[in-house]
Design a protein around this motif. Structure first.
Motif, PDB file in Angstrom:
ATOM      1  N   LEU A 214       0.829  -1.206   0.000  1.00  0.00           N
ATOM      2  CA  LEU A 214       0.000   0.000   0.000  1.00  0.00           C
ATOM      3  C   LEU A 214       0.865   1.258   0.000  1.00  0.00           C
ATOM      4  O   LEU A 214       0.595   2.225  -0.719  1.00  0.00           O
ATOM      5  N   LEU A 215       1.909   1.239   0.812  1.00  0.00           N
ATOM      6  CA  LEU A 215       2.795   2.405   0.892  1.00  0.00           C
ATOM      7  C   LEU A 215       3.532   2.625  -0.425  1.00  0.00           C
ATOM      8  O   LEU A 215       3.664   3.770  -0.894  1.00  0.00           O
ATOM      9  N   LEU A 216       4.019   1.556  -1.027  1.00  0.00           N
ATOM     10  CA  LEU A 216       4.785   1.688  -2.261  1.00  0.00           C
ATOM     11  C   LEU A 216       3.929   2.192  -3.416  1.00  0.00           C
ATOM     12  O   LEU A 216       4.401   2.941  -4.276  1.00  0.00           O
ATOM     13  N   SER A 217       2.677   1.789  -3.442  1.00  0.00           N
ATOM     14  CA  SER A 217       1.796   2.254  -4.516  1.00  0.00           C
ATOM     15  C   SER A 217       1.313   3.684  -4.290  1.00  0.00           C
ATOM     16  O   SER A 217       0.802   4.313  -5.210  1.00  0.00           O
ATOM     17  N   ALA A 218       1.481   4.204  -3.074  1.00  0.00           N
ATOM     18  CA  ALA A 218       1.036   5.568  -2.758  1.00  0.00           C
ATOM     19  C   ALA A 218       2.208   6.541  -2.622  1.00  0.00           C
ATOM     20  O   ALA A 218       2.072   7.585  -1.989  1.00  0.00           O
ATOM     21  N   LEU A 219       3.358   6.204  -3.212  1.00  0.00           N
ATOM     22  CA  LEU A 219       4.515   7.097  -3.117  1.00  0.00           C
ATOM     23  C   LEU A 219       4.218   8.477  -3.701  1.00  0.00           C
ATOM     24  O   LEU A 219       4.722   9.487  -3.209  1.00  0.00           O
ATOM     25  N   GLY A 220       3.406   8.529  -4.744  1.00  0.00           N
ATOM     26  CA  GLY A 220       3.085   9.806  -5.381  1.00  0.00           C
ATOM     27  C   GLY A 220       1.888  10.498  -4.787  1.00  0.00           C
ATOM     28  O   GLY A 220       1.167  11.200  -5.508  1.00  0.00           O
ATOM     29  N   HIS A 221       1.640  10.331  -3.506  1.00  0.00           N
ATOM     30  CA  HIS A 221       0.488  10.936  -2.839  1.00  0.00           C
ATOM     31  C   HIS A 221       0.497  12.453  -3.007  1.00  0.00           C
ATOM     32  O   HIS A 221       1.533  13.103  -2.857  1.00  0.00           O
ATOM     33  N   PRO A 222      -0.645  13.055  -3.323  1.00  0.00           N
ATOM     34  CA  PRO A 222      -0.668  14.507  -3.562  1.00  0.00           C
ATOM     35  C   PRO A 222      -0.594  15.353  -2.294  1.00  0.00           C
ATOM     36  O   PRO A 222      -0.443  16.576  -2.394  1.00  0.00           O
ATOM     37  N   TYR A 223      -0.713  14.749  -1.111  1.00  0.00           N
ATOM     38  CA  TYR A 223      -0.759  15.508   0.143  1.00  0.00           C
ATOM     39  C   TYR A 223       0.607  15.429   0.822  1.00  0.00           C
ATOM     40  O   TYR A 223       1.148  14.343   1.053  1.00  0.00           O
ATOM     41  N   GLU A 224       1.172  16.578   1.162  1.00  0.00           N
ATOM     42  CA  GLU A 224       2.525  16.657   1.703  1.00  0.00           C
ATOM     43  C   GLU A 224       2.668  15.881   3.009  1.00  0.00           C
ATOM     44  O   GLU A 224       3.635  15.124   3.194  1.00  0.00           O
ATOM     45  N   SER A 225       1.736  16.043   3.914  1.00  0.00           N
ATOM     46  CA  SER A 225       1.822  15.361   5.204  1.00  0.00           C
ATOM     47  C   SER A 225       1.784  13.844   5.046  1.00  0.00           C
ATOM     48  O   SER A 225       2.496  13.118   5.744  1.00  0.00           O
ATOM     49  N   CYS A 226       0.975  13.357   4.106  1.00  0.00           N
ATOM     50  CA  CYS A 226       0.909  11.906   3.873  1.00  0.00           C
ATOM     51  C   CYS A 226       2.220  11.391   3.311  1.00  0.00           C
ATOM     52  O   CYS A 226       2.677  10.298   3.691  1.00  0.00           O
ATOM     53  N   ARG A 227       2.832  12.147   2.410  1.00  0.00           N
ATOM     54  CA  ARG A 227       4.132  11.717   1.887  1.00  0.00           C
ATOM     55  C   ARG A 227       5.167  11.642   2.995  1.00  0.00           C
ATOM     56  O   ARG A 227       6.009  10.735   3.012  1.00  0.00           O
ATOM     57  N   GLU A 228       5.098  12.581   3.924  1.00  0.00           N
ATOM     58  CA  GLU A 228       6.020  12.572   5.067  1.00  0.00           C
ATOM     59  C   GLU A 228       5.856  11.298   5.887  1.00  0.00           C
ATOM     60  O   GLU A 228       6.840  10.626   6.243  1.00  0.00           O
ATOM     61  N   HIS A 229       4.617  10.917   6.172  1.00  0.00           N
ATOM     62  CA  HIS A 229       4.373   9.735   6.995  1.00  0.00           C
ATOM     63  C   HIS A 229       4.623   8.442   6.222  1.00  0.00           C
ATOM     64  O   HIS A 229       5.037   7.431   6.813  1.00  0.00           O
ATOM     65  N   ILE A 230       4.388   8.447   4.906  1.00  0.00           N
ATOM     66  CA  ILE A 230       4.695   7.264   4.095  1.00  0.00           C
ATOM     67  C   ILE A 230       6.200   6.995   4.130  1.00  0.00           C
ATOM     68  O   ILE A 230       6.642   5.848   4.303  1.00  0.00           O
ATOM     69  N   ALA A 231       6.995   8.040   3.973  1.00  0.00           N
ATOM     70  CA  ALA A 231       8.451   7.872   4.041  1.00  0.00           C
ATOM     71  C   ALA A 231       8.881   7.374   5.419  1.00  0.00           C
ATOM     72  O   ALA A 231       9.764   6.500   5.531  1.00  0.00           O
ATOM     73  N   ALA A 232       8.254   7.917   6.476  1.00  0.00           N
ATOM     74  CA  ALA A 232       8.598   7.468   7.822  1.00  0.00           C
ATOM     75  C   ALA A 232       8.244   6.004   8.024  1.00  0.00           C
ATOM     76  O   ALA A 232       9.013   5.245   8.627  1.00  0.00           O
ATOM     77  N   CYS A 233       7.087   5.577   7.532  1.00  0.00           N
ATOM     78  CA  CYS A 233       6.676   4.179   7.676  1.00  0.00           C
ATOM     79  C   CYS A 233       7.595   3.248   6.889  1.00  0.00           C
ATOM     80  O   CYS A 233       7.950   2.167   7.365  1.00  0.00           O
ATOM     81  N   LEU A 234       7.992   3.659   5.694  1.00  0.00           N
ATOM     82  CA  LEU A 234       8.917   2.836   4.909  1.00  0.00           C
ATOM     83  C   LEU A 234      10.245   2.660   5.648  1.00  0.00           C
ATOM     84  O   LEU A 234      10.808   1.556   5.686  1.00  0.00           O
ATOM     85  N   PHE A 235      10.743   3.737   6.217  1.00  0.00           N
ATOM     86  CA  PHE A 235      11.988   3.627   6.978  1.00  0.00           C
ATOM     87  C   PHE A 235      11.823   2.717   8.186  1.00  0.00           C
ATOM     88  O   PHE A 235      12.691   1.874   8.468  1.00  0.00           O
TER      89      PHE A 235
END
Length: 602
Positions: A214-235
């Motif tokens: 789910l995270l990998l398919s949402a890398l291009g999320h249009p919302y800045e805060s979501c991209r921040e948390h997606i990167a944190a979750c991946l790490f």
């Protein structure tokens, strides 16, 4: 059962505080509701007996509270519930909060933005669908929908932080690591087992099998805060996996290879999956794909930032940062300016693309500077230094000057932080890479290369610098512009085209060698602001011949004059008599020709 009634009373009271009307104490009341939940949740988990009772507590008491409260709280207070969840499940095995993990993953699965593939094979983001498509799409749209997605991702990050087997194994399941050596007389190792092995694997399968895609398919999320948390979750997923494997080896469940057992059980390293996904980002001229790609690049940059500042340099730098270094340099390439504009609509689209691209390029410039100076390779892997230098060497030959400019600055910082770890091959490779940039046609690149070379030469042994100075003095002497003799034959139109091209190539090579040699010698002088080694006067005498209009172009003359002026400022003052002894009379006259002001009667 007796503890459920007072717990429900506390949680009901916390619900009222979380729904407090706007007032001066609203923020305090909402924070207090998070603290109440954390205390109640931890108490219930501590007194619970058996997995069935814990599952019932989650489903009937704790999760309904989160279901009701999380959508109500503002995004600014999501951190309070992040801390609350961490406190509630801290030091508990994964089985104690598996229901919470599954619930958060389910929330993310049903709400997280995902790109939609159209029949033409293009990517269509949910923010551009009509109302009928939104109802059937996977994910809510708009600021409120993205805000809720950000909250669920934030809570998932809290769970991943605590989903750490090393922590709970050390607290609940085994003695300290040194107890075997102190208490056991036998030299045979004591096998230690973990009763939470299956529970950890169950939670990990949920995270890696369902949450990670789910995270990998949402890398291009249009919302800045979501991209921040997606990167944190991946790490956090990569970090948790490595510690899980490391702990498995430490307690005797694994072999000498920390990844072999995991692979044999059908799992794969999430770090490898994440890196492959990030490296595979491709450029497209389509607007939607362009947005998604550059949003994905922003997520990748944030992932690198987490690896740099929260990771362990021994693993993250080698396994994640170095493979993503080529992507960071490629992201500096400006592509929008090359596109042709046809009509007013395309002009507006280009403006939007340029703004997004400028934001990405600016961010990656900071990331490259961070990678060169923050992550210090200190763990004895010289091959990693070679890997970095080879990547930067390739970037220094890039078609776009912005990439070459970044490569020069990267080497300046990277060499400064790692010069004591460099062996002879690393030093030579770094010097040659920077020296090749001295003749760059872009002034920004050549200036950055000369500044980088100044720092490199300052840390280079004097004998090596002396040999290099002798080499470039000879080159500088040969490459001065030679005036045409008055009786020389002027080339005619009937000259062979091949001969003309050969002469042009020869002249271009001479100009490059002249700029390279003069800039190198200037860097040699500037690298010694307080001393005057024997090679500095020779370098000054050589570059002084390139300060005249008849022997060098304007760019080279300016650099020579600035270099000599800087030498005069730093040396020709109080201690000039000491420095003067290193010069011969001919070298002093050559220096005076540049630094002395023209006489009125001259």
């Amino acid at each position: 059962g007796k503890a459920e009634n007072p717990s429900k009373h506390f949680l009901d009271f916390a619900k009222e505080m979380a729904s407090a009307p706007p007032s001066e104490d609203q923020r305090n009341q909402q924070c207090t509701s998070a603290e109440i939940f954390g205390g109640v949740c931890r108490a219930l988990l501590q007194i619970s007996i058996g997995s069935e009772q814990r599952a019932e507590l989650w489903k009937s008491v704790l999760l309904p509270f989160l279901e009701d409260v999380i959508p109500k709280i503002p995004i600014s207070l999501a951190g309070a519930y992040f801390d609350s969840l961490r406190f509630a499940i801290h030091f508990f095995p994964p089985s104690f909060f598996y229901e919470l993990t599954a619930w958060v993953v389910e929330k993310i699965d049903t709400s997280l933005w995902q790109p939609k593939a159209t029949s033409e094979g293009k990517s269509e983001s949910s923010e551009e669908l009509d109302e009928s498509q939104i109802e059937s799409s996977n994910g809510s749209v708009g600021t409120d929908g993205f805000t809720n997605q950000s909250k669920w991702l934030y809570l998932a990050n809290a769970i991943l932080v605590e989903l750490d087997e090393e922590t709970e194994v050390g607290v609940l399941c085994q003695l300290p690591w040194y107890s075997d050596k102190l208490a056991v007389s036998s030299t045979e190792p004591t096998e230690r087992t973990s009763p939470v092995d299956d529970d950890m694997r169950k939670s990990w399968n949920l995270v890696s099998g369902r949450f990670l895609p789910l995270l990998l398919s949402a890398l291009g999320h249009p919302y800045e805060s979501c991209r921040e948390h997606i990167a944190a979750c991946l790490f956090r997923i990569c970090y948790c996996h490595r510690k899980m494997v490391k702990t498995s080896i430490a307690i005797g469940r694994g072999a000498t290879d920390s990844k072999s057992e995991v692979l044999e059980n059908g799992e794969t390293d999430p770090g490898t999956i994440v890196i492959k996904k990030l490296v595979s980002l491709e450029i497209s001229s389509d607007l939607d794909t362009f947005k998604e790609r550059y949003n994905s690049l922003i997520t990748a940059r944030k992932f690198v930032a987490y690896c740099l500042h929260l990771g362990d340099a021994k693993h993250e730098y080698s396994e994640y940062i170095i493979p993503l270094l080529p992507l960071a340099f490629e992201a500096l390439e400006v592509t929008v300016e090359k596109e042709e504009i046809r009509g007013e609509e395309e002009s507006k689209i280009k403006v939007a693309k340029r703004a997004l691209e400028a934001d990405v390029v600016k961010g990656f410039r900071h990331s490259i500077a961070d990678m060169s100076s923050s992550a210090v390779i200190y763990y004895g892997k010289n091959e990693d230094i070679s890997r970095v230098l080879n990547v930067v060497r390739k970037a220094s030959k890039h078609e776009y000057w912005q990439v070459r400019h970044a490569a020069a600055h990267f080497l300046r910082c990277f060499q400064g932080y790692h010069k004591f770890l460099f062996d002879k091959e690393h030093a030579v490779l770094t010097t040659n890479t920077v020296a090749a940039l001295l003749a760059d046609e872009r002034r920004d690149v050549s200036s950055a290369a000369m500044a980088a070379l100044t720092g490199i030469l300052a840390a280079t042994p004097a004998k090596v610098v002396t040999d290099l100075v002798n080499k470039y003095v000879s080159m500088a002497t040969r490459t001065k512009i030679k005036r045409r003799k008055t009786n020389s034959v002027v080339p005619t139109i009937t000259d062979n085209a091949e001969e003309a091209k050969a002469k042009e190539d020869k002249e271009r090579k001479r100009a490059r060698n002249q700029q390279t040699s003069v800039f190198f010698l200037c860097a040699t002088v500037l690298a010694m602001p307080y001393d005057t080694p024997a090679y500095v006067p020779a370098a000054l005498a050589a570059i002084s011949k390139h300060s005249f209009e008849k022997s060098a172009p304007l760019a080279i003359r300016d650099v020579v004059k600035k270099c000599c002026a800087e030498f005069k400022r730093t040396h020709m003052s109080d201690n000039w008599e000491v420095h003067r002894k290193q010069f011969t009379q001919e070298q002093l006259e050559a220096l005076e020709d540049v630094v002395s002001a023209p006489h009125y009667y001259a």
